[in-house]
Design a protein around this motif. Structure first.
Motif, PDB file in Angstrom:
ATOM      1  N   LEU A   1       2.564   9.192  -6.199  1.00 57.10           N
ATOM      2  CA  LEU A   1       3.038  10.565  -5.958  1.00 57.10           C
ATOM      3  C   LEU A   1       4.054  11.222  -6.750  1.00 57.10           C
ATOM      4  O   LEU A   1       4.438  11.933  -7.263  1.00 57.10           O
ATOM      5  CB  LEU A   1       3.276  10.754  -4.235  1.00 57.10           C
ATOM      6  CG  LEU A   1       2.121  11.074  -3.535  1.00 57.10           C
ATOM      7  CD1 LEU A   1       2.479  11.039  -2.003  1.00 57.10           C
ATOM      8  CD2 LEU A   1       1.537  12.349  -3.894  1.00 57.10           C
ATOM      9  N   MET A   2       5.333  10.101  -6.570  1.00 54.09           N
ATOM     10  CA  MET A   2       6.732  10.480  -7.365  1.00 54.09           C
ATOM     11  C   MET A   2       6.362  10.267  -8.851  1.00 54.09           C
ATOM     12  O   MET A   2       7.053  11.363  -9.405  1.00 54.09           O
ATOM     13  CB  MET A   2       7.738   9.334  -6.674  1.00 54.09           C
ATOM     14  CG  MET A   2       7.992   9.575  -5.460  1.00 54.09           C
ATOM     15  SD  MET A   2       8.816   8.186  -4.693  1.00 54.09           S
ATOM     16  CE  MET A   2      10.803   8.552  -5.672  1.00 54.09           C
TER      17      MET A   2
ATOM     18  N   THR B   1       0.804  -1.107   0.070  1.00 56.84           N
ATOM     19  CA  THR B   1      -0.018  -0.137  -0.101  1.00 56.84           C
ATOM     20  C   THR B   1       0.985   1.239  -0.048  1.00 56.84           C
ATOM     21  O   THR B   1       0.556   2.052  -0.725  1.00 56.84           O
ATOM     22  CB  THR B   1      -0.929   0.020   1.421  1.00 56.84           C
ATOM     23  OG1 THR B   1      -1.960  -1.084   1.093  1.00 56.84           O
ATOM     24  CG2 THR B   1      -1.930   1.143   1.287  1.00 56.84           C
ATOM     25  N   LYS B   2       1.944   1.181   0.781  1.00 58.11           N
ATOM     26  CA  LYS B   2       2.829   2.490   0.976  1.00 58.11           C
ATOM     27  C   LYS B   2       3.577   2.912  -0.397  1.00 58.11           C
ATOM     28  O   LYS B   2       3.754   3.768  -0.641  1.00 58.11           O
ATOM     29  CB  LYS B   2       3.797   2.301   2.214  1.00 58.11           C
ATOM     30  CG  LYS B   2       2.898   2.327   3.478  1.00 58.11           C
ATOM     31  CD  LYS B   2       1.754   3.343   3.648  1.00 58.11           C
ATOM     32  CE  LYS B   2       2.438   4.877   3.882  1.00 58.11           C
ATOM     33  NZ  LYS B   2       1.293   5.647   4.301  1.00 58.11           N
ATOM     34  N   VAL B   3       4.072   1.603  -0.918  1.00 54.51           N
ATOM     35  CA  VAL B   3       4.913   1.753  -2.008  1.00 54.51           C
ATOM     36  C   VAL B   3       4.247   2.298  -3.540  1.00 54.51           C
ATOM     37  O   VAL B   3       4.449   2.986  -4.152  1.00 54.51           O
ATOM     38  CB  VAL B   3       5.695   0.364  -2.310  1.00 54.51           C
ATOM     39  CG1 VAL B   3       5.888   0.102  -3.734  1.00 54.51           C
ATOM     40  CG2 VAL B   3       6.539  -0.142  -1.583  1.00 54.51           C
ATOM     41  N   PHE B   4       3.164   1.637  -3.598  1.00 59.31           N
ATOM     42  CA  PHE B   4       1.888   2.205  -4.353  1.00 59.31           C
ATOM     43  C   PHE B   4       1.680   3.626  -4.138  1.00 59.31           C
ATOM     44  O   PHE B   4       1.753   4.405  -5.084  1.00 59.31           O
ATOM     45  CB  PHE B   4       0.685   1.536  -4.420  1.00 59.31           C
ATOM     46  CG  PHE B   4      -0.368   2.050  -5.169  1.00 59.31           C
ATOM     47  CD1 PHE B   4      -0.294   1.668  -6.609  1.00 59.31           C
ATOM     48  CD2 PHE B   4      -1.499   2.827  -4.743  1.00 59.31           C
ATOM     49  CE1 PHE B   4      -1.448   2.265  -7.490  1.00 59.31           C
ATOM     50  CE2 PHE B   4      -2.557   3.269  -5.611  1.00 59.31           C
ATOM     51  CZ  PHE B   4      -2.326   3.047  -7.208  1.00 59.31           C
ATOM     52  N   SER B   5       1.430   4.002  -3.017  1.00 57.11           N
ATOM     53  CA  SER B   5       1.075   5.565  -2.717  1.00 57.11           C
ATOM     54  C   SER B   5       2.266   6.473  -3.145  1.00 57.11           C
ATOM     55  O   SER B   5       2.048   7.383  -3.578  1.00 57.11           O
ATOM     56  CB  SER B   5       0.723   5.629  -1.316  1.00 57.11           C
ATOM     57  OG  SER B   5       0.354   7.043  -0.889  1.00 57.11           O
TER      58      SER B   5
ATOM     59  N   SER C   1      -6.303   4.126  -1.772  1.00 53.21           N
ATOM     60  CA  SER C   1      -5.540   2.774  -1.701  1.00 53.21           C
ATOM     61  C   SER C   1      -5.238   2.314  -0.306  1.00 53.21           C
ATOM     62  O   SER C   1      -4.944   0.993  -0.171  1.00 53.21           O
ATOM     63  CB  SER C   1      -4.049   3.141  -2.292  1.00 53.21           C
ATOM     64  OG  SER C   1      -3.355   3.888  -1.732  1.00 53.21           O
ATOM     65  N   HIS C   2      -5.586   3.136   0.835  1.00 54.22           N
ATOM     66  CA  HIS C   2      -5.427   2.683   2.057  1.00 54.22           C
ATOM     67  C   HIS C   2      -6.606   2.196   2.655  1.00 54.22           C
ATOM     68  O   HIS C   2      -6.890   1.551   3.938  1.00 54.22           O
ATOM     69  CB  HIS C   2      -5.101   3.837   2.963  1.00 54.22           C
ATOM     70  CG  HIS C   2      -3.655   4.529   3.024  1.00 54.22           C
ATOM     71  ND1 HIS C   2      -3.153   4.939   1.630  1.00 54.22           N
ATOM     72  CD2 HIS C   2      -2.871   4.320   3.705  1.00 54.22           C
ATOM     73  CE1 HIS C   2      -2.074   5.358   1.947  1.00 54.22           C
ATOM     74  NE2 HIS C   2      -1.608   4.876   2.983  1.00 54.22           N
ATOM     75  N   THR C   3      -7.904   1.818   1.544  1.00 54.76           N
ATOM     76  CA  THR C   3      -9.139   1.415   2.197  1.00 54.76           C
ATOM     77  C   THR C   3      -8.687  -0.017   2.852  1.00 54.76           C
ATOM     78  O   THR C   3      -9.566  -0.131   3.951  1.00 54.76           O
ATOM     79  CB  THR C   3      -9.963   1.212   0.983  1.00 54.76           C
ATOM     80  OG1 THR C   3     -10.080   2.461   0.477  1.00 54.76           O
ATOM     81  CG2 THR C   3     -11.344   0.753   1.558  1.00 54.76           C
ATOM     82  N   ILE C   4      -8.217  -0.848   2.234  1.00 57.11           N
ATOM     83  CA  ILE C   4      -8.110  -2.207   2.892  1.00 57.11           C
ATOM     84  C   ILE C   4      -7.570  -2.407   4.034  1.00 57.11           C
ATOM     85  O   ILE C   4      -7.713  -3.016   4.968  1.00 57.11           O
ATOM     86  CB  ILE C   4      -7.220  -3.216   1.834  1.00 57.11           C
ATOM     87  CG1 ILE C   4      -7.283  -4.448   2.353  1.00 57.11           C
ATOM     88  CG2 ILE C   4      -6.021  -2.765   1.598  1.00 57.11           C
ATOM     89  CD1 ILE C   4      -8.639  -5.249   2.542  1.00 57.11           C
ATOM     90  N   LEU C   5      -6.402  -1.366   4.339  1.00 59.38           N
ATOM     91  CA  LEU C   5      -5.738  -1.067   5.801  1.00 59.38           C
ATOM     92  C   LEU C   5      -6.791  -0.902   6.637  1.00 59.38           C
ATOM     93  O   LEU C   5      -6.803  -1.261   7.983  1.00 59.38           O
ATOM     94  CB  LEU C   5      -4.554  -0.372   5.593  1.00 59.38           C
ATOM     95  CG  LEU C   5      -3.146  -0.951   4.903  1.00 59.38           C
ATOM     96  CD1 LEU C   5      -2.219   0.277   4.742  1.00 59.38           C
ATOM     97  CD2 LEU C   5      -2.999  -2.036   5.138  1.00 59.38           C
ATOM     98  N   ILE C   6      -7.556   0.181   6.292  1.00 60.40           N
ATOM     99  CA  ILE C   6      -8.489   0.810   7.253  1.00 60.40           C
ATOM    100  C   ILE C   6      -9.542  -0.230   7.615  1.00 60.40           C
ATOM    101  O   ILE C   6      -9.878  -0.293   9.069  1.00 60.40           O
ATOM    102  CB  ILE C   6      -9.212   1.722   6.740  1.00 60.40           C
ATOM    103  CG1 ILE C   6      -8.124   3.322   6.565  1.00 60.40           C
ATOM    104  CG2 ILE C   6     -10.396   2.423   7.800  1.00 60.40           C
ATOM    105  CD1 ILE C   6      -8.557   4.224   5.852  1.00 60.40           C
TER     106      ILE C   6
END
Length: 372
Positions: free
Chosen positions: A217-218, A209-213, A243-248
């Motif tokens: 951005l980059m 999730t963080k890599v995709f996010s 993209s953070h939906t599944i984590l939440i």
């Protein structure tokens, strides 16, 4: 003729991987093919040259370092996903016979069979690599195809070694992860419990999730060097938040399953909301660093507040009674569509105020009404 060991691994593991992930693979691979063959570029181009134009453009895009890095990361994540699937299947009771049958072969024979099975799993990547190789040879551009094919071979070889490690090590009692051993004695604040649970149970989900996010951005700042339209930034932040939906959702599931007694704590609803603010602020640190690198302090503060408000809204939705996955996904789709329209109308400030206000209202109204 395929060796019996290789045939067994392909039938049980490789084909099973495709069965379980058929929908996602069809969507992703179909998107790539549609782009390469059916997207019509601007201007007049002879229909006979359209496919070759798109393939050439694909090769030219891959020459960009950031895109090349993105492709390699996505392929690595796909390979890691296959590792997770194979590890899960090797622990299944019906596949325990593999520990005895596979280990009866020599290590070289095991390496070859595991490599071939992994290359079957990597077929979507191999097909894309063949397409790049054909286009590169046609236009005498060999650097990108050679790098990508060496990378594919490296992924296959490393995967074979990983699977051999699984065969030799997973039959024993599983060991506690190193970071779990280190962190288990640390004092943990109440709001940080979902984070430690994610590290312990699904670390790859959080990493992906963080890599995709960060890549979204980059890549935005890479392709738009002078980005003056803040609406584009708001749209990108909206995508990274979704993209953070599944984590939440998993965070809420963890709290409902393992911490149902938390509603008996002497915590006010304002304090609960404040803990969410702290938790998601820490979760957004990587994105905030990227924003600070490419934008000024005021823009970063606005985008950070907007992203924080979006995450808080997605979290507060789960306090509504009977908010299960299907209804939650429909709610998120509606929020995304409405937010997109507001952003196009240059309503960034309005969206920030709306997300923060709505999230606090939902948390304050439904926190003690949630069905358990």
């Amino acid at each position: 003729m395929i060796a019996p060991l290789t045939r067994t691994l392909i039938r049980i593991l490789a084909i099973g991987f495709y069965r379980e992930h058929a929908g996602v693979l069809a969507c992703c691979f179909g998107t790539v093919l549609c782009y390469c063959f059916f997207i019509t570029p601007a201007g007049h181009i002879d229909p006979r040259d359209l496919v070759m134009y798109n393939l050439t453009f694909t090769l030219a895009v891959l020459d960009a370092p950031i895109v090349m890095f993105t492709v390699c990361v996505l392929w690595l994540l796909y390979t890691i996903k296959s590792w997770q699937y194979i590890a899960k299947q090797l622990r299944a009771p019906e596949n325990m016979f593999l520990y005895y049958s596979v280990n009866a072969f020599s290590r070289f024979r095991q390496f070859v069979s595991w490599s071939l099975a992994q290359f079957v799993i990597l077929l979507p990547i191999i097909v894309y690599g063949i397409m790049i190789l054909v286009v590169g040879m046609s236009y005498h551009s060999y650097k990108v195809p050679i790098i990508l094919w060496l990378y594919i071979l490296l992924l296959g070889s490393i995967s074979a070694r990983v699977y051999m490690y699984f065969m030799y090590e997973q039959a024993t009692v599983p060991k506690t992860a190193l970071f779990t051993q280190i962190l288990k004695s640390w004092p943990k604040a109440y709001f940080s419990l979902p984070f430690y649970n994610m590290l312990h149970t699904t670390p790859w989900m959080g990493l992906i999730t963080k890599v995709f996010s960060l890549l979204v951005l980059m890549s935005t700042f890479y392709f738009f060097n002078q980005l003056e339209n803040t609406a584009v930034l708001y749209m990108v932040i909206l995508i990274t938040c979704m993209s953070h939906t599944i984590l939440i959702y998993r965070e809420n599931s963890f709290m409902e399953m393992y911490m149902p007694m938390a509603r008996n704590f002497a915590y006010s609803r304002a304090r609960i909301y404040g803990q969410h603010v702290i938790y998601y602020s820490l979760l957004l640190i990587p994105e905030t660093v990227v924003l600070l690198t490419y934008t000024d302090l005021l823009t970063t503060a606005l985008l950070f507040t907007f992203s924080l408000g979006c995450l808080l809204l997605l979290r507060s939705l789960l306090y509504i009674p009977s908010m299960y996955m299907r209804r939650y996904l429909w709610s998120i789709t509606g929020i995304f569509t409405l937010s997109f329209i507001v952003i196009l109308s240059q309503g960034g400030w309005l969206l920030i105020a709306a997300t923060v206000t709505t999230s606090f209202t939902l948390c304050h109204t439904y926190y003690y009404q949630k069905e358990t």
